[in-house]
Design a protein around this motif. Sequence first.
Motif, PDB file in Angstrom:
ATOM      1  N   MET A 178      11.811 -18.312  -9.401  1.00 35.98           N
ATOM      2  CA  MET A 178      10.704 -17.379  -9.189  1.00 35.98           C
ATOM      3  C   MET A 178      10.236 -17.473  -7.747  1.00 35.98           C
ATOM      4  SD  MET A 178       7.620 -19.293 -11.237  1.00 35.98           S
ATOM      5  CE  MET A 178       8.705 -19.599 -12.613  1.00 35.98           C
TER       6      MET A 178
ATOM      7  N   ARG B  58       0.474  -3.047   3.528  1.00 41.49           N
ATOM      8  CA  ARG B  58       0.949  -1.670   3.425  1.00 41.49           C
ATOM      9  C   ARG B  58       0.542  -1.073   2.078  1.00 41.49           C
ATOM     10  NH1 ARG B  58       4.436   1.663   1.448  1.00 41.49           N
ATOM     11  NH2 ARG B  58       5.183   0.134  -0.058  1.00 41.49           N
TER      12      ARG B  58
ATOM     13  N   GLU C 290      -1.935   2.031   1.363  1.00 38.00           N
ATOM     14  CA  GLU C 290      -1.477   3.194   0.608  1.00 38.00           C
ATOM     15  C   GLU C 290      -2.439   3.517  -0.537  1.00 38.00           C
ATOM     16  OE1 GLU C 290       2.857   3.951  -0.051  1.00 38.00           O
ATOM     17  OE2 GLU C 290       2.237   3.662  -2.132  1.00 38.00           O
TER      18      GLU C 290
ATOM     19  N   ALA D 251      -5.434   5.130   0.858  1.00 37.81           N
ATOM     20  CA  ALA D 251      -5.152   6.516   1.252  1.00 37.81           C
ATOM     21  C   ALA D 251      -5.138   7.418   0.021  1.00 37.81           C
ATOM     22  CB  ALA D 251      -3.797   6.576   1.976  1.00 37.81           C
ATOM     23  N   LEU D 252      -4.509   6.924  -1.065  1.00 39.88           N
ATOM     24  CA  LEU D 252      -4.436   7.747  -2.284  1.00 39.88           C
ATOM     25  C   LEU D 252      -5.832   7.984  -2.853  1.00 39.88           C
ATOM     26  CD1 LEU D 252      -1.252   6.355  -4.080  1.00 39.88           C
ATOM     27  CD2 LEU D 252      -1.537   8.434  -2.738  1.00 39.88           C
TER      28      LEU D 252
ATOM     29  N   LEU E 264       2.418   6.161   6.565  1.00 35.39           N
ATOM     30  CA  LEU E 264       2.782   5.253   5.466  1.00 35.39           C
ATOM     31  C   LEU E 264       4.268   5.337   5.149  1.00 35.39           C
ATOM     32  CD1 LEU E 264      -0.344   5.838   3.234  1.00 35.39           C
ATOM     33  CD2 LEU E 264       0.341   3.674   4.270  1.00 35.39           C
TER      34      LEU E 264
ATOM     35  N   GLU F 171       6.963   2.353   5.360  1.00 37.12           N
ATOM     36  CA  GLU F 171       7.815   1.922   4.246  1.00 37.12           C
ATOM     37  C   GLU F 171       9.276   1.869   4.660  1.00 37.12           C
ATOM     38  OE1 GLU F 171       8.588   4.441   0.895  1.00 37.12           O
ATOM     39  OE2 GLU F 171       8.326   2.788  -0.507  1.00 37.12           O
TER      40      GLU F 171
ATOM     41  N   ASP G 204       4.729 -15.149  -6.907  1.00 35.85           N
ATOM     42  CA  ASP G 204       4.137 -15.491  -8.206  1.00 35.85           C
ATOM     43  C   ASP G 204       2.857 -16.286  -7.975  1.00 35.85           C
ATOM     44  OD1 ASP G 204       3.532 -16.173 -10.734  1.00 35.85           O
ATOM     45  OD2 ASP G 204       5.295 -17.433 -11.070  1.00 35.85           O
TER      46      ASP G 204
ATOM     47  N   PRO H 207      -1.382 -17.834 -12.912  1.00 40.14           N
ATOM     48  CA  PRO H 207      -2.218 -17.115 -13.872  1.00 40.14           C
ATOM     49  C   PRO H 207      -2.741 -15.776 -13.343  1.00 40.14           C
ATOM     50  CG  PRO H 207      -3.239 -19.202 -13.217  1.00 40.14           C
ATOM     51  CD  PRO H 207      -1.913 -19.150 -12.563  1.00 40.14           C
TER      52      PRO H 207
ATOM     53  N   ASN I 151       1.584 -11.518 -10.375  1.00 42.73           N
ATOM     54  CA  ASN I 151       2.331 -11.422  -9.128  1.00 42.73           C
ATOM     55  C   ASN I 151       1.501 -10.706  -8.064  1.00 42.73           C
ATOM     56  OD1 ASN I 151       4.504 -12.755 -10.138  1.00 42.73           O
ATOM     57  ND2 ASN I 151       5.586 -10.889 -10.746  1.00 42.73           N
TER      58      ASN I 151
ATOM     59  N   PRO J 228       3.538  -5.848 -11.306  1.00 40.45           N
ATOM     60  CA  PRO J 228       4.823  -5.845 -12.005  1.00 40.45           C
ATOM     61  C   PRO J 228       5.803  -4.803 -11.474  1.00 40.45           C
ATOM     62  CG  PRO J 228       3.072  -4.947 -13.414  1.00 40.45           C
ATOM     63  CD  PRO J 228       2.415  -5.458 -12.173  1.00 40.45           C
ATOM     64  N   GLU J 229       5.293  -3.707 -10.888  1.00 41.07           N
ATOM     65  CA  GLU J 229       6.188  -2.637 -10.456  1.00 41.07           C
ATOM     66  C   GLU J 229       7.069  -3.074  -9.297  1.00 41.07           C
ATOM     67  OE1 GLU J 229       2.900  -2.294 -10.374  1.00 41.07           O
ATOM     68  OE2 GLU J 229       2.470  -1.096 -12.158  1.00 41.07           O
TER      69      GLU J 229
ATOM     70  N   LYS K 104       9.158   0.149 -15.885  1.00 40.57           N
ATOM     71  CA  LYS K 104       9.113   1.205 -14.867  1.00 40.57           C
ATOM     72  C   LYS K 104       9.135   2.564 -15.539  1.00 40.57           C
ATOM     73  CE  LYS K 104      10.792  -1.019 -10.773  1.00 40.57           C
ATOM     74  NZ  LYS K 104      11.949  -1.851 -10.554  1.00 40.57           N
TER      75      LYS K 104
ATOM     76  N   TYR L  87       5.146  12.908   0.715  1.00 39.85           N
ATOM     77  CA  TYR L  87       5.275  11.485   0.423  1.00 39.85           C
ATOM     78  C   TYR L  87       4.044  10.966  -0.316  1.00 39.85           C
ATOM     79  CZ  TYR L  87       5.384   6.445   1.279  1.00 39.85           C
ATOM     80  OH  TYR L  87       5.341   5.085   1.125  1.00 39.85           O
ATOM     81  N   LEU L  88       2.876  11.291   0.214  1.00 36.06           N
ATOM     82  CA  LEU L  88       1.635  10.817  -0.410  1.00 36.06           C
ATOM     83  C   LEU L  88       1.495  11.344  -1.834  1.00 36.06           C
ATOM     84  CD1 LEU L  88      -1.462  10.721   1.942  1.00 36.06           C
ATOM     85  CD2 LEU L  88      -0.223   8.857   0.856  1.00 36.06           C
TER      86      LEU L  88
ATOM     87  N   ARG M  48       1.830   6.476  -9.016  1.00 41.22           N
ATOM     88  CA  ARG M  48       0.701   5.629  -9.406  1.00 41.22           C
ATOM     89  C   ARG M  48       0.105   6.105 -10.734  1.00 41.22           C
ATOM     90  NH1 ARG M  48      -4.819   6.703  -6.461  1.00 41.22           N
ATOM     91  NH2 ARG M  48      -4.483   8.531  -7.766  1.00 41.22           N
TER      92      ARG M  48
ATOM     93  N   ARG N 277      -0.983 -14.253 -25.725  1.00 44.44           N
ATOM     94  CA  ARG N 277      -0.739 -13.629 -24.444  1.00 44.44           C
ATOM     95  C   ARG N 277       0.718 -13.186 -24.353  1.00 44.44           C
ATOM     96  NH1 ARG N 277      -2.900 -15.221 -18.834  1.00 44.44           N
ATOM     97  NH2 ARG N 277      -0.972 -14.647 -17.831  1.00 44.44           N
TER      98      ARG N 277
ATOM     99  N   ARG O 145      10.221 -13.010 -17.208  1.00 44.35           N
ATOM    100  CA  ARG O 145      11.205 -14.049 -16.909  1.00 44.35           C
ATOM    101  C   ARG O 145      11.429 -14.959 -18.110  1.00 44.35           C
ATOM    102  NH1 ARG O 145       8.363 -14.246 -11.763  1.00 44.35           N
ATOM    103  NH2 ARG O 145       6.953 -15.530 -12.935  1.00 44.35           N
TER     104      ARG O 145
END
Lengths: 98, 249
Positions: free
Chosen positions: A1, A31, A35, A38-39, A59, A63, A83, A86, A89, A93-94, B131, B149-150, B157, B189, B194
């Motif tokens: 990890m 970054r 982003e 900005a969104l 942006l 990237e 990681d 607790p 990440n 996760p994405e 995903k 892009y934005l 998102r 939980r 992993r």
Amino acid sequence: MPELPRRVDAQPDTVGRDLGRLVLTIVELLRQLMERQALRRVDAGDLPDEKIEQLGLGLMRLEEAMVELREHFGLEPGDLNIDLGPLGNLLGPEAGSR
Amino acid sequence: MSLVWLYAVRHGGADRPPAGPGVDGERPRLVVEGPLVAVVGTVREEEFDEAALARAMEDLDRIERLARAHHAVIVEAAAEEPTAPLRLATVYRDDEAVARMLRERAAEFAQVLERVRDRQEWGVKVYVDAKPEAPAEEPASSGKPGTAYLLRRRADRDRGAQARERARAVADRIDETLAGVAAAAHRMRPQDARLSGRAQEMVLNATYLVDAEAEEGFRAALAAVEADGATVELTGPWPPFSFATLGES
């Protein structure tokens, strides 16, 4: 990890990669924060069109630069996703994990 | 010198101890106290006193070996009678200390053993794709690549947020339905990807205590829930350890 290296091993062949990973991780975090901000401003609808275009271009180039740098150091996207135990990440996760 | 490692407590009867081997390679024994029986093993003090166990808990390989042996003895002990497992590394000085503990906590043991009698444990894990799928077709760029892009990132998102929301709703719906059929439910939980070794993200990790005769109803309830494309994994029946594990008081 993925973890931050406990110390940077000063071997000439690995020091570049370890340092690169550390720096890229921090840049990637910034970054993503930029982003998201900005969104949020796009969502709020108070930005003129040309400002949105500017922000988006900036942006997007950032990237692209990140991808190049990552490839230069031979790193996968998940390598930058530290990681935090607790807390989950760093990049969520994405961003994938190693 | 030796110590006594405690595996499980169950009701007495015409009892044979499990064949083992136990955590120290020993053959398990029984300590009988009134209506209760403790399944124990004689272990070496130098390997199983407090300091040695503290060291062992930092050694993943050793923990794994201990846990496997501990679990195997408990499963064997639980084959016939309702059995309450003890947590890993419950160690007493001698048989008399075990017997005293059985006397002092007799009411608690009786209650736990009654709760799991003629019941089984089922594990349910629910996974969704981590995903969200990519959009079908990008809107044609209008000479404004930055804006495009934005907007694309915004769509990503929002899709991610919706996917998480849907996943949470699926997990809640399945858990509520099953808890309604089960005698008891325990939601844990979700494991990290992993650990589960899957590319999908776990959104529900729960166990249910189900009457042996209600098994069909439980399975039917699970099959009837609208899973919204999520992967549902049912495991069991297990001995109802999640609902009977005893800690130190």
